[in-house]
Design a protein around this motif. Structure first.
Motif, PDB file in Angstrom:
ATOM      1  N   LEU A  17       6.103  67.889  26.211  1.00 43.38           N
ATOM      2  CA  LEU A  17       7.464  68.232  26.607  1.00 43.38           C
ATOM      3  C   LEU A  17       7.456  69.492  27.473  1.00 43.38           C
ATOM      4  CD1 LEU A  17      10.593  67.885  26.263  1.00 43.38           C
ATOM      5  CD2 LEU A  17      10.392  69.441  24.310  1.00 43.38           C
ATOM      6  N   LEU A  18       6.689  70.487  27.027  1.00 41.26           N
ATOM      7  CA  LEU A  18       6.630  71.787  27.708  1.00 41.26           C
ATOM      8  C   LEU A  18       5.182  72.194  27.922  1.00 41.26           C
ATOM      9  CD1 LEU A  18       9.076  73.796  25.373  1.00 41.26           C
ATOM     10  CD2 LEU A  18       9.669  72.687  27.539  1.00 41.26           C
TER      11      LEU A  18
ATOM     12  N   LEU B  84       5.613  80.419  19.286  1.00 43.60           N
ATOM     13  CA  LEU B  84       5.939  79.003  19.137  1.00 43.60           C
ATOM     14  C   LEU B  84       5.729  78.519  17.701  1.00 43.60           C
ATOM     15  CD1 LEU B  84       4.410  77.750  22.486  1.00 43.60           C
ATOM     16  CD2 LEU B  84       6.852  77.788  21.892  1.00 43.60           C
ATOM     17  N   GLN B  85       4.734  79.045  17.025  1.00 43.24           N
ATOM     18  CA  GLN B  85       4.488  78.648  15.644  1.00 43.24           C
ATOM     19  C   GLN B  85       5.621  79.070  14.721  1.00 43.24           C
ATOM     20  OE1 GLN B  85       0.462  80.245  15.139  1.00 43.24           O
ATOM     21  NE2 GLN B  85      -0.301  78.151  14.995  1.00 43.24           N
ATOM     22  N   ARG B  86       6.326  80.153  15.059  1.00 43.79           N
ATOM     23  CA  ARG B  86       7.476  80.573  14.248  1.00 43.79           C
ATOM     24  C   ARG B  86       8.561  79.505  14.234  1.00 43.79           C
ATOM     25  NH1 ARG B  86       9.105  85.660  17.255  1.00 43.79           N
ATOM     26  NH2 ARG B  86      11.099  85.095  16.391  1.00 43.79           N
TER      27      ARG B  86
ATOM     28  N   ALA C 266       6.403  74.630  16.138  1.00 45.57           N
ATOM     29  CA  ALA C 266       5.987  73.830  17.281  1.00 45.57           C
ATOM     30  C   ALA C 266       4.617  73.194  17.068  1.00 45.57           C
ATOM     31  CB  ALA C 266       5.953  74.704  18.539  1.00 45.57           C
ATOM     32  N   ASP C 267       4.447  71.999  17.610  1.00 49.36           N
ATOM     33  CA  ASP C 267       3.166  71.301  17.625  1.00 49.36           C
ATOM     34  C   ASP C 267       2.468  71.700  18.928  1.00 49.36           C
ATOM     35  OD1 ASP C 267       1.000  69.617  17.496  1.00 49.36           O
ATOM     36  OD2 ASP C 267       2.168  67.768  17.685  1.00 49.36           O
ATOM     37  N   VAL C 268       1.637  72.741  18.850  1.00 49.78           N
ATOM     38  CA  VAL C 268       1.038  73.338  20.043  1.00 49.78           C
ATOM     39  C   VAL C 268      -0.432  72.981  20.131  1.00 49.78           C
ATOM     40  CG1 VAL C 268       0.581  75.510  21.268  1.00 49.78           C
ATOM     41  CG2 VAL C 268       2.633  75.296  19.861  1.00 49.78           C
TER      42      VAL C 268
ATOM     43  N   ILE D 158      12.345  71.013  19.366  1.00 49.48           N
ATOM     44  CA  ILE D 158      10.928  70.756  19.602  1.00 49.48           C
ATOM     45  C   ILE D 158      10.288  69.981  18.456  1.00 49.48           C
ATOM     46  CG2 ILE D 158      10.609  72.671  21.199  1.00 49.48           C
ATOM     47  CD1 ILE D 158       9.373  74.224  18.804  1.00 49.48           C
ATOM     48  N   SER D 159      11.089  69.567  17.485  1.00 51.55           N
ATOM     49  CA  SER D 159      10.555  68.785  16.361  1.00 51.55           C
ATOM     50  C   SER D 159       9.924  67.501  16.883  1.00 51.55           C
ATOM     51  CB  SER D 159      11.663  68.428  15.384  1.00 51.55           C
ATOM     52  OG  SER D 159      12.209  69.591  14.829  1.00 51.55           O
ATOM     53  N   GLY D 160       8.674  67.280  16.520  1.00 48.81           N
ATOM     54  CA  GLY D 160       7.994  66.061  16.935  1.00 48.81           C
ATOM     55  C   GLY D 160       7.526  66.060  18.375  1.00 48.81           C
TER      56      GLY D 160
END
Length: 152
Positions: A72-73, A33-35, A38-40, A12-14
């Motif tokens: 992406l997701l 996701l932050q663990r 992730a760019d959320v 999920i990088s980038g």
């Protein structure tokens, strides 16, 4: 038709990830996701104060499929069945992988119970059928690995 989820690890990088919903279930998903760095971003009519204070980008707007571009997701944490179904259909049309919170029948992917220590991650999945058993087994694995590596 019975779902058959393939356990994979995805880079999920980038990549951008969208959570639709701004309540406590969205907050829990955000924290997981932050663990993983992730760019959320968050999209919801109303965003809880904990999310606002987390430092992530958020949009206090109603959902519209135009928001799906570039992700992406997508995780839908709306707890609104009609909206969840619309998000699922829009994501499929847009080619964006979608997860509908607590509704594996509507998901293209599910999130397993995860234990992470450094660069080692262990994921336990029940094919979306028994989340609590996945969590129980993940906790047993965490206990085993903690004992094994802290006693050596």
């Amino acid at each position: 038709m019975k779902k058959n989820f393939l356990p994979i690890a995805i880079n999920i990088s980038g990549e951008k990830i969208l959570i639709v919903g701004g309540d406590q279930s969205a907050l829990k998903k955000l924290q997981i996701l932050q663990r993983f760095g992730a760019d959320v971003e968050i999209l919801a009519k109303k965003v809880c104060s904990e999310i606002k204070q987390s430092g992530v980008t958020f949009f206090e707007e109603a959902y519209h499929k135009k928001f799906l571009n570039g992700y992406l997701l997508v995780y839908s944490c709306t707890n609104n069945e009609a909206l969840d179904r619309q998000i699922e259909a829009d994501c499929r049309e847009a080619g964006v992988l979608v997860n509908i919170h607590d509704k594996p029948a509507l998901c293209q992917f599910i999130s397993p119970a995860i234990y992470r220590n450094g660069n080692i991650s262990v994921a336990v999945s029940s094919n979306g059928e028994d989340v609590y058993e996945s969590i129980r087994l993940r906790n047993k694995i965490r206990e085993f690995l903690t004992e094994k590596y802290h006693n050596n």
